[in-house]
Design an enzyme around this catalytic site. Structure first.
Site, PDB file in Angstrom:
ATOM      1  N   ASP A 374      -7.666  -5.183  -2.320  1.00  0.00           N
ATOM      2  CA  ASP A 374      -7.425  -6.624  -2.504  1.00  0.00           C
ATOM      3  C   ASP A 374      -5.998  -6.899  -2.984  1.00  0.00           C
ATOM      4  O   ASP A 374      -5.442  -6.119  -3.770  1.00  0.00           O
ATOM      5  CB  ASP A 374      -8.445  -7.160  -3.527  1.00  0.00           C
ATOM      6  CG  ASP A 374      -8.546  -8.676  -3.465  1.00  0.00           C
ATOM      7  OD1 ASP A 374      -8.004  -9.277  -2.511  1.00  0.00           O
ATOM      8  OD2 ASP A 374      -9.147  -9.262  -4.383  1.00  0.00           O
ATOM      9  N   ASN A 376      -3.338  -8.230  -0.769  1.00  0.00           N
ATOM     10  CA  ASN A 376      -2.259  -8.199   0.234  1.00  0.00           C
ATOM     11  C   ASN A 376      -1.531  -9.544   0.312  1.00  0.00           C
ATOM     12  O   ASN A 376      -0.299  -9.600   0.364  1.00  0.00           O
ATOM     13  CB  ASN A 376      -2.825  -7.904   1.629  1.00  0.00           C
ATOM     14  CG  ASN A 376      -3.330  -6.489   1.753  1.00  0.00           C
ATOM     15  OD1 ASN A 376      -3.150  -5.690   0.840  1.00  0.00           O
ATOM     16  ND2 ASN A 376      -3.980  -6.176   2.853  1.00  0.00           N
ATOM     17  N   GLY A 377      -2.344 -10.625   0.341  1.00  0.00           N
ATOM     18  CA  GLY A 377      -1.764 -11.972   0.496  1.00  0.00           C
ATOM     19  C   GLY A 377      -0.883 -12.310  -0.696  1.00  0.00           C
ATOM     20  O   GLY A 377       0.263 -12.773  -0.543  1.00  0.00           O
ATOM     21  N   ARG A 378      -1.384 -12.062  -1.900  1.00  0.00           N
ATOM     22  CA  ARG A 378      -0.622 -12.414  -3.107  1.00  0.00           C
ATOM     23  C   ARG A 378       0.641 -11.556  -3.223  1.00  0.00           C
ATOM     24  O   ARG A 378       1.689 -12.018  -3.649  1.00  0.00           O
ATOM     25  CB  ARG A 378      -1.520 -12.257  -4.350  1.00  0.00           C
ATOM     26  CG  ARG A 378      -2.468 -13.429  -4.525  1.00  0.00           C
ATOM     27  CD  ARG A 378      -3.548 -13.136  -5.521  1.00  0.00           C
ATOM     28  NE  ARG A 378      -4.544 -12.193  -4.974  1.00  0.00           N
ATOM     29  CZ  ARG A 378      -5.392 -11.520  -5.693  1.00  0.00           C
ATOM     30  NH1 ARG A 378      -5.389 -11.630  -7.004  1.00  0.00           N
ATOM     31  NH2 ARG A 378      -6.258 -10.707  -5.114  1.00  0.00           N
ATOM     32  N   ARG A 387       1.873 -13.523   4.992  1.00  0.00           N
ATOM     33  CA  ARG A 387       0.710 -12.698   4.603  1.00  0.00           C
ATOM     34  C   ARG A 387       0.596 -11.452   5.493  1.00  0.00           C
ATOM     35  O   ARG A 387       0.157 -10.398   5.048  1.00  0.00           O
ATOM     36  CB  ARG A 387      -0.569 -13.530   4.693  1.00  0.00           C
ATOM     37  CG  ARG A 387      -0.668 -14.602   3.618  1.00  0.00           C
ATOM     38  CD  ARG A 387      -1.912 -15.463   3.820  1.00  0.00           C
ATOM     39  NE  ARG A 387      -3.148 -14.731   3.596  1.00  0.00           N
ATOM     40  CZ  ARG A 387      -3.698 -14.505   2.397  1.00  0.00           C
ATOM     41  NH1 ARG A 387      -3.111 -14.986   1.310  1.00  0.00           N
ATOM     42  NH2 ARG A 387      -4.803 -13.819   2.279  1.00  0.00           N
ATOM     43  N   HIS A 391      -0.413  -7.319   4.844  1.00  0.00           N
ATOM     44  CA  HIS A 391      -1.390  -6.466   5.522  1.00  0.00           C
ATOM     45  C   HIS A 391      -0.715  -5.233   6.130  1.00  0.00           C
ATOM     46  O   HIS A 391      -1.279  -4.150   6.141  1.00  0.00           O
ATOM     47  CB  HIS A 391      -2.136  -7.257   6.597  1.00  0.00           C
ATOM     48  CG  HIS A 391      -2.936  -8.392   6.017  1.00  0.00           C
ATOM     49  ND1 HIS A 391      -3.767  -8.242   4.927  1.00  0.00           N
ATOM     50  CD2 HIS A 391      -2.990  -9.712   6.344  1.00  0.00           C
ATOM     51  CE1 HIS A 391      -4.324  -9.409   4.614  1.00  0.00           C
ATOM     52  NE2 HIS A 391      -3.857 -10.320   5.457  1.00  0.00           N
ATOM     53  N   SER A 419     -14.153  -8.168   6.091  1.00  0.00           N
ATOM     54  CA  SER A 419     -15.553  -8.503   5.813  1.00  0.00           C
ATOM     55  C   SER A 419     -16.052  -9.568   6.796  1.00  0.00           C
ATOM     56  O   SER A 419     -15.246 -10.233   7.463  1.00  0.00           O
ATOM     57  CB  SER A 419     -15.678  -9.039   4.388  1.00  0.00           C
ATOM     58  OG  SER A 419     -15.122 -10.331   4.317  1.00  0.00           O
ATOM     59  N   LEU A 483     -12.415  15.205   5.420  1.00  0.00           N
ATOM     60  CA  LEU A 483     -12.752  13.969   4.697  1.00  0.00           C
ATOM     61  C   LEU A 483     -13.484  13.069   5.676  1.00  0.00           C
ATOM     62  O   LEU A 483     -13.094  12.981   6.846  1.00  0.00           O
ATOM     63  CB  LEU A 483     -11.448  13.285   4.247  1.00  0.00           C
ATOM     64  CG  LEU A 483     -11.571  11.828   3.766  1.00  0.00           C
ATOM     65  CD1 LEU A 483     -12.190  11.777   2.362  1.00  0.00           C
ATOM     66  CD2 LEU A 483     -10.204  11.135   3.739  1.00  0.00           C
ATOM     67  N   ARG A 540     -11.649  -1.634  -7.150  1.00  0.00           N
ATOM     68  CA  ARG A 540     -11.090  -2.849  -6.546  1.00  0.00           C
ATOM     69  C   ARG A 540      -9.734  -3.137  -7.177  1.00  0.00           C
ATOM     70  O   ARG A 540      -9.594  -3.146  -8.394  1.00  0.00           O
ATOM     71  CB  ARG A 540     -12.012  -4.046  -6.781  1.00  0.00           C
ATOM     72  CG  ARG A 540     -11.465  -5.314  -6.139  1.00  0.00           C
ATOM     73  CD  ARG A 540     -12.421  -6.481  -6.275  1.00  0.00           C
ATOM     74  NE  ARG A 540     -11.943  -7.597  -5.469  1.00  0.00           N
ATOM     75  CZ  ARG A 540     -12.704  -8.436  -4.814  1.00  0.00           C
ATOM     76  NH1 ARG A 540     -14.011  -8.309  -4.865  1.00  0.00           N
ATOM     77  NH2 ARG A 540     -12.176  -9.432  -4.111  1.00  0.00           N
ATOM     78  N   GLU A 559     -19.895   3.719 -10.543  1.00  0.00           N
ATOM     79  CA  GLU A 559     -19.031   3.354 -11.661  1.00  0.00           C
ATOM     80  C   GLU A 559     -18.017   2.355 -11.108  1.00  0.00           C
ATOM     81  O   GLU A 559     -17.443   2.570 -10.027  1.00  0.00           O
ATOM     82  CB  GLU A 559     -18.279   4.595 -12.177  1.00  0.00           C
ATOM     83  CG  GLU A 559     -19.158   5.592 -12.882  1.00  0.00           C
ATOM     84  CD  GLU A 559     -19.766   5.032 -14.162  1.00  0.00           C
ATOM     85  OE1 GLU A 559     -19.041   4.364 -14.918  1.00  0.00           O
ATOM     86  OE2 GLU A 559     -20.974   5.262 -14.387  1.00  0.00           O
TER      87      GLU A 559
HETATM   88  C1  FPP Z   1      -7.522  -8.267   1.054  1.00  0.00           C
HETATM   89  O1  FPP Z   1      -6.377  -8.845   0.572  1.00  0.00           O
HETATM   90  C2  FPP Z   1      -7.170  -7.422   2.213  1.00  0.00           C
HETATM   91  C3  FPP Z   1      -7.721  -7.593   3.437  1.00  0.00           C
HETATM   92  C4  FPP Z   1      -8.724  -8.619   3.746  1.00  0.00           C
HETATM   93  C5  FPP Z   1      -7.284  -6.763   4.586  1.00  0.00           C
HETATM   94  C6  FPP Z   1      -7.205  -5.306   4.271  1.00  0.00           C
HETATM   95  C7  FPP Z   1      -6.729  -4.577   5.464  1.00  0.00           C
HETATM   96  C8  FPP Z   1      -5.797  -3.638   5.427  1.00  0.00           C
HETATM   97  C9  FPP Z   1      -5.125  -3.198   4.200  1.00  0.00           C
HETATM   98  C10 FPP Z   1      -5.418  -2.948   6.671  1.00  0.00           C
HETATM   99  C11 FPP Z   1      -6.261  -1.722   6.732  1.00  0.00           C
HETATM  100  C12 FPP Z   1      -5.711  -0.775   7.660  1.00  0.00           C
HETATM  101  C13 FPP Z   1      -6.244   0.417   7.858  1.00  0.00           C
HETATM  102  C14 FPP Z   1      -5.486   1.364   8.658  1.00  0.00           C
HETATM  103  C15 FPP Z   1      -7.551   0.808   7.303  1.00  0.00           C
HETATM  104  P1  FPP Z   1      -6.238 -10.405   0.678  1.00  0.00           P
HETATM  105  O2  FPP Z   1      -5.586 -10.753   1.975  1.00  0.00           O
HETATM  106  O3  FPP Z   1      -7.551 -11.063   0.449  1.00  0.00           O
HETATM  107  O4  FPP Z   1      -5.247 -10.675  -0.494  1.00  0.00           O
HETATM  108  P2  FPP Z   1      -5.240 -11.942  -1.468  1.00  0.00           P
HETATM  109  O5  FPP Z   1      -6.532 -11.879  -2.224  1.00  0.00           O
HETATM  110  O6  FPP Z   1      -4.060 -11.668  -2.308  1.00  0.00           O
HETATM  111  O7  FPP Z   1      -5.112 -13.130  -0.585  1.00  0.00           O
END
Ligand code: FPP
Length: 608
Positions: A374, A376-378, A387, A391, A419, A483, A540, A559
């Site tokens: 969690d 990425n956007g922020r 944004r 990602h 999700s 893995l 998380r 846990e």
């Molecule tokens: C949540 O942050 C992140 C996601 C919904 C996307 C996660 C996807 C990736 C990191 C790419 C995965 C790639 C591979 C190769 C597995 P958010 O966008 O909700 O952030 P925020 O809460 O700050 O807005």
């Protein structure tokens, strides 16, 4: 089991052998070889049954059987007094506890057993009662009735058989028993023990043992005295005839293996056939039974084993098993990967600062870490970036997790990438995330690492190209052992539970399960990935303290670990930190006493 030709091709292309599983440690290889020889010498019938198991499971089968045989031998040593023999059994069992904590042993059989337990995540504490019962055998046994005899069986024999069942379960080919067949299974194990008692009657009598209940002996007046004097009389013959009939009845449980994985069912069905042949040999032996242990003829055994070998080979060739990667524990953490010689797959790139994973004691290592990535956007907003940039960098952080997981020797890593609720986002953003994942599958750096990639989630609404790439990578990497990386895409925990309930309803309609008897095991078997272990640690990032519909079934006892930083800022050292934190936690699983972090929760009913 649906035949899956890709699985067959994969298995052919890269044969998973016991050798590639155990790795290059000469002491460990010698330990397993000794276990193999011990099993063959002690119990040839068990040895051939283990040969019906998939190659990668056989070393574990030998280790378990050799351990049981060593304990039996210690309890039986005729040169020692009963108290000394009891002390030897006790000392062996106690040493095993220490060895399990250390992750290794100087004793070769325990070395193999400890390796098996840690590699396959077997909880050997279930064997403690069985070992104590073997110790108590040294003082002689008397059973007033069948109830007492059966409780001896369930104390001493059943726990070993259960370890084999857990082994199959861990490999993703469960010897799952419906609740209504558990009684059948207990009877089957009683039958196996009675067959053994009858086979070894002569040698037991020499040592003054007659391991049948008084209730059965009394039904044939004079038989007990005759047997103790090693005299073959009509009463003795009638008693033995009745006992072989009873054992034959107990081992004949045709319903027990119905609906079971065909490979596992073949092992159990063949063991029933071999026991019936053994009982035939007991019947045919007559007075010779008092002198030596009878064996069925080679022809009889070949008639049973030849078709069983064909059936089991076919069943296992069509099954993709979950095979644990090389063990890296406190003891082996910094050793070079012994499996590397067997594969063309390279190691992960080193951390830019040269950071190395911490040493985590084998029994403190989580088996399954699941991550909600969690922030990425922020992270992007903080830097005035779109944004999508969050990602993109987030995907690189996901690679770091895989590198860190491989380096520390984690077996299962599950990442929440998209999700079912993420569809609420702007289409530009959803396409960016899904496209980044697809690109990664086609050309990303994980492709050539020892990672078995899997996908959990729904296919609907996902771009067709992405679904195809996910399925292709699942097939391409299914034989890898390092893995297991499960990426959750278009995944929702409640959706997973609803789909599992639908699969169970179908099974009930087909008559494979009885609705009122459905238990947790039945549910777990119908999950999309039945071999996925419970989550030990759920992490998380992004300063949020929620689990957000992520793995509700598997994470019930996880846990929880929350960190404030945003996902794109993490690297493998954060994963190691999370694992270190986990290794210090005390887990109870609802029990009053503490449980080591690696131990699975008590089964079958979990206290709240
Ligand atoms: C949540 O942050 C992140 C996601 C919904 C996307 C996660 C996807 C990736 C990191 C790419 C995965 C790639 C591979 C190769 C597995 P958010 O966008 O909700 O952030 P925020 O809460 O700050 O807005």
């Amino acid at each position: 089991m649906t035949p899956d030709l890709d699985a067959v091709h994969q298995a052919r292309r890269r044969r998973l052998t016991a050798r590639s599983l155990i790795g290059g440690d000469p002491a460990l290889r010698a330990a397993y070889r000794l276990c193999r020889r011990t099993t063959r010498r002690h119990d040839p019938a068990i040895y051939v049954l283990i040969q019906l198991m998939p190659t990668v499971l056989r070393p574990a089968g030998w280790a378990l059987w050799a351990a049981a045989s060593v304990l039996d031998d210690l309890a039986d040593q005729q040169d020692a007094e009963p108290a000394d023999r009891a002390a030897r059994v006790e000392a062996w069992a106690e040493a095993l506890q220490g060895d399990l904590a250390a992750g290794t042993s100087r004793d070769p059989v325990r070395h193999a057993l400890v390796d098996t337990a840690l590699r396959w995540r077997l909880d050997l504490s279930g064997l403690r009662g069985a070992m104590s019962s073997t110790r108590d055998d040294t003082h002689g046994r008397h059973f007033a009735d069948w109830a007492a005899w059966r409780s001896w069986c369930s104390e001493e024999v059943l726990p070993w058989a259960d370890q084999v069942r857990h082994l199959f379960e861990q490999a993703g080919a469960p010897m799952a028993l419906r609740l209504d067949r558990q009684e059948d299974y207990a009877r089957f194990v009683d039958g196996a023990q009675l067959t053994d008692v009858l086979t070894d009657l002569g040698s037991d009598l020499v040592q003054g043992r007659l391991l049948l209940p008084q209730e059965a002996l009394d039904a044939y007046p004079g038989a007990e005295d005759d047997l103790r004097l090693r005299r073959w009389s009509p009463a003795a013959a009638a008693l033995i005839g009745a006992m072989t009939d009873l054992a034959r009845q107990w081992v004949t449980r045709p319903a027990m293996t119905r609906g079971m994985h065909p490979g596992a069912a073949t092992v159990l069905d063949t063991s029933a056939c071999l026991m019936r042949a053994q009982l035939g040999a007991v019947d045919a032996a007559g007075p010779a039974l008092l002198k030596r242990s009878p064996r069925p003829s080679l022809v009889t055994r070949a008639r049973i084993l030849a078709p069983a070998r064909i059936r089991s080979r076919l069943a296992w060739s069509l099954t993709s098993l979950t095979v644990p990667g090389p063990r890296r524990s406190a003891v082996t953490a910094s050793a070079p990967d012994p499996a590397a010689e067997d594969t063309a797959l390279g190691p992960p790139p080193p951390h830019p600062d040269g950071a190395r994973p911490p040493r985590i004691a084998a029994d403190r290592m989580p088996s399954h870490v699941a991550v909600v990535m969690d922030g990425n956007g922020r992270w992007a907003r903080q830097r005035g970036l779109p944004r999508s940039e969050g990602h993109r960098v987030g995907a690189a952080a996901a690679h770091e997790m895989v590198y860190g997981a491989l380096e520390i020797g984690l077996r299962h890593l599950t990442l929440y990438a998209f999700s079912t609720e993420n569809w609420k986002r702007d289409t530009g953003e959803t396409s960016t995330i899904l496209e980044a994942i697809r690109r990664d599958l086609d050309e990303g750096p994980i492709r050539d690492l020892d990672v078995r990639q899997r996908w959990s989630g729904r296919p609907d609404h996902l771009p067709e190209e992405l679904v195809q790439a996910l399925q292709r990578e699942e097939r391409r990497t299914r034989a890898r052992t390092g893995l297991t990386l499960t990426v959750c895409i278009n995944y929702g925990g409640r959706d997973e539970i609803a789909r599992t309930a639908a699969a169970l309803a179908e099974a009930a309609r087909a008559g494979d399960v009885i609705p009122r008897l459905i238990g947790e095991d039945d549910f777990a078997r119908h999950l999309p990935h039945p071999d996925m272990p419970d989550v030990d640690l759920l992490w998380r990032t992004g300063n949020e303290q929620r689990t957000s519909n992520f793995l509700p079934w598997h994470a019930t006892y996880a846990e929880l670990y929350f960190t404030p930083g945003y996902w794109p800022d993490v690297d493998r050292r954060d994963l190691w930190q999370a694992i270190t934190e986990y290794s210090r936690r005390q887990r109870r699983h609802g029990a009053a006493t503490l449980i080591s972090p690696r131990q699975p929760p008590p089964a079958p009913s979990r206290p709240i």
